[in-house]
Write a protein that holds these residues in place. Structure first.
Motif, PDB file in Angstrom:
ATOM      1  N   PHE A  66       0.900  -1.253  -0.081  1.00  0.00           N
ATOM      2  CA  PHE A  66       0.102  -0.101   0.001  1.00  0.00           C
ATOM      3  C   PHE A  66       0.809   1.303   0.077  1.00  0.00           C
ATOM      4  O   PHE A  66       0.349   2.522  -0.336  1.00  0.00           O
ATOM      5  N   THR A  67       2.099   1.207   0.454  1.00  0.00           N
ATOM      6  CA  THR A  67       2.903   2.236   0.546  1.00  0.00           C
ATOM      7  C   THR A  67       4.139   1.802   0.103  1.00  0.00           C
ATOM      8  O   THR A  67       5.209   1.783   0.855  1.00  0.00           O
TER       9      THR A  67
ATOM     10  N   TYR B  48      -6.374   1.232  -0.580  1.00  0.00           N
ATOM     11  CA  TYR B  48      -6.201   0.715   0.919  1.00  0.00           C
ATOM     12  C   TYR B  48      -7.526   0.300   1.452  1.00  0.00           C
ATOM     13  O   TYR B  48      -7.473  -0.698   2.108  1.00  0.00           O
TER      14      TYR B  48
ATOM     15  N   THR C 298      -5.660  -7.128   1.465  1.00  0.00           N
ATOM     16  CA  THR C 298      -4.272  -6.652   2.298  1.00  0.00           C
ATOM     17  C   THR C 298      -3.257  -7.950   2.254  1.00  0.00           C
ATOM     18  O   THR C 298      -2.288  -7.913   2.777  1.00  0.00           O
TER      19      THR C 298
END
Length: 493
Positions: free
Chosen positions: A70-71, A272, A277
């Motif tokens: 996500f980052t 996100y 995930t």
């Protein structure tokens, strides 16, 4: 354990299916074919990452082990940057849950309470469902109920009208490529639409044409290329189902952004919220490799595939029985056909013929109404072509399924009375494009089209607006809010 003692019906079925040998796939790129077609060095990279060592990388990794999904700040960030540069985007996000999820992320990043969305009347169900919490209005429809397309001129007029009223649409959603091989001429349509409403954000689903960005004759008419030449005052988000035309694993998807750093950050945060995930690192790696493959070999593979398409068409024309299958494309100023797609008219037995070709000849095609849809992607070989031509020749000589085939077992659901308004999305699947929307006037043409889909054995889904399944009487339809227009031929005078 002996195979006959293994109580795993799906696994056993797949094992038996693959024992038949190569499936002649004319639907989407069969990923293993890249190992046969790609130069040795690139093929070895695929084998190393996604073949024998698949079990080593198919793990739940994040952070310092590989990179943050996500980052990202390491190799994933670098891969996404290189992909953005290759496609001509300001940023690109990889997805491992299919373009259905990428479409949801795109609309989620633009969502706010009361947002008005002008939705392509041919949009895939994923776009419709993602926009349900917003105020959705369909684009004016041209064509027919069975074969609709967007009326670009009327859509531009509607956009301009809303601007003149001081309430422009916040988002315009376009389905630029279709399951049936049709392709919106974005170089003609997009300038007209953007000029009519410059502050309207764009979400463009180009699921079936990711490879076009790497083909010199087609690259300039892709969504990102056309949009980058316009004076934009709003973001443009483009989705690509990479595995359909590129050498990526199933569910590999790209989401591209043309816009400001704020627009890019909104997409990152929306991803996100929505994306799993636990992304698949093999799929992420394949998206990186697919970009390299397309950059180095896309143009050459396209040329080869065009040659195969011409060879197939010539072979069908030589036989008077198969020549009748070649469909004349509909003429529309804003649409043309994907140059790698051939549509073959076979009549109402299309679904049964599709099943027969797969069961008897191990040839996979898809259907659109009364047509077979044949995609000559880069994974197709001369051997595949011979298998298809042989099957079609036998079909034309009188072989093939003797009946229409089994009907779908999905519930019949509520069918509106002619002259009333539908209370639900009524969706034949595939391809997942609604035959009717909630509030749409139900006509005899709708009823005929639904009967044809049932006869073909299509799965028919009935979904109320908002995701509920409650059956409502047709007299309740006006409570759904905006009454959506009927098809162009059914407009009131």
């Amino acid at each position: 354990m002996r195979s006959q003692d293994l109580d795993a019906p799906l696994a056993m079925h797949l094992a038996q299916f693959t024992r038949k040998g190569r499936c002649h796939n004319f639907h989407a790129v069969p990923w293993p074919s890249v190992l046969d077609a790609a130069p040795c060095e690139l093929a070895q990279h695929y084998r190393t990452l996604l073949g024998a060592d698949l079990s080593r990388i198919d793990a739940s990794w994040s952070g310092s082990a590989v990179d943050s999904f996500f980052t990202p700040h390491g190799p994933l960030a670098d891969a996404q940057r290189k992909t953005a540069d290759a496609f001509g985007a300001d940023a690109t996000f990889f997805g491992t849950s299919g373009t259905t999820t990428s479409n949801q992320i795109a609309l989620e990043s633009l969502r706010y309470r009361g947002a008005d969305v002008l939705m392509d009347c041919t949009a895939h169900q994923s776009l419709l469902f993602a926009a349900e919490a917003m105020n959705v209005v369909p684009t004016p429809c041209a064509g027919t109920i069975e074969n609709p397309c967007v009326d670009i001129e009327e859509t531009a007029n509607l956009l301009a009208q809303r601007v003149s009223e001081g309430r422009p649409f916040d988002i315009l959603v376009l389905a630029a490529t279709g399951y049936d091989g049709r392709k919106l001429r974005l170089d003609d349509a997009l300038p007209r639409l953007v000029a009519s409403s410059p502050t309207t954000a764009l979400v463009i689903d180009e699921a079936w044409s990711a490879l076009h960005a790497f083909i010199p004759s087609l690259a300039g008419s892709t969504a990102l290329a056309v949009a980058s030449r316009l004076s934009l005052r709003a973001p443009v988000l483009v989705t690509h189902s990479a595995h359909k035309t590129m050498a990526a694993l199933r569910q590999g998807s790209y989401l591209h952004v043309l816009g400001s750093s704020s627009d890019i950050e909104k997409v990152r945060l929306a991803r996100y919220r929505i994306h799993t995930t636990s992304p698949s690192w093999p799929i992420l790696a394949s998206l990186d490799l697919a970009r390299v493959h397309a950059e180095q070999f896309g143009a050459g593979e396209f040329t080869r595939a065009v040659t195969l398409r011409a060879k197939l068409e010539a072979a069908l024309r030589e036989n008077p029985r198969t020549a009748d299958m070649l469909a004349s494309p509909r003429q529309d100023p804003y649409y043309d056909m994907d140059p790698l797609v051939l549509r073959l008219y076979v009549g109402p037995r299309s679904r049964a013929i599709k099943d027969w070709l797969l069961g008897e000849h191990h040839v996979l095609v898809t259907i659109a109404g009364d047509h077979l849809v044949v995609r000559l992607h880069f994974g197709v070989t001369d051997n595949d072509l011979d298998a298809l031509i042989n099957g079609l020749s036998l079909l034309a000589s009188g072989s093939g399924p003797s009946a229409l085939g089994p009907r779908a077992t999905s519930p019949q659901g509520f069918e509106p009375a002619i002259g009333s308004h539908s209370c639900e999305y009524i969706i034949p699947y595939p391809p997942g494009v609604p035959l009717a929307w909630p509030g749409e006037l139900w006509t005899d043409r709708h009823a005929t089209a639904l009967a044809q889909e049932r006869t073909r054995g299509a799965e028919i889904y009935y979904l109320a607006a908002g995701g509920g399944t409650r059956r409502t009487a047709s007299s309740d339809s006006m409570a759904l809010g905006t009454v959506l227009h009927p098809g162009a031929e059914d407009k009131p005078t």
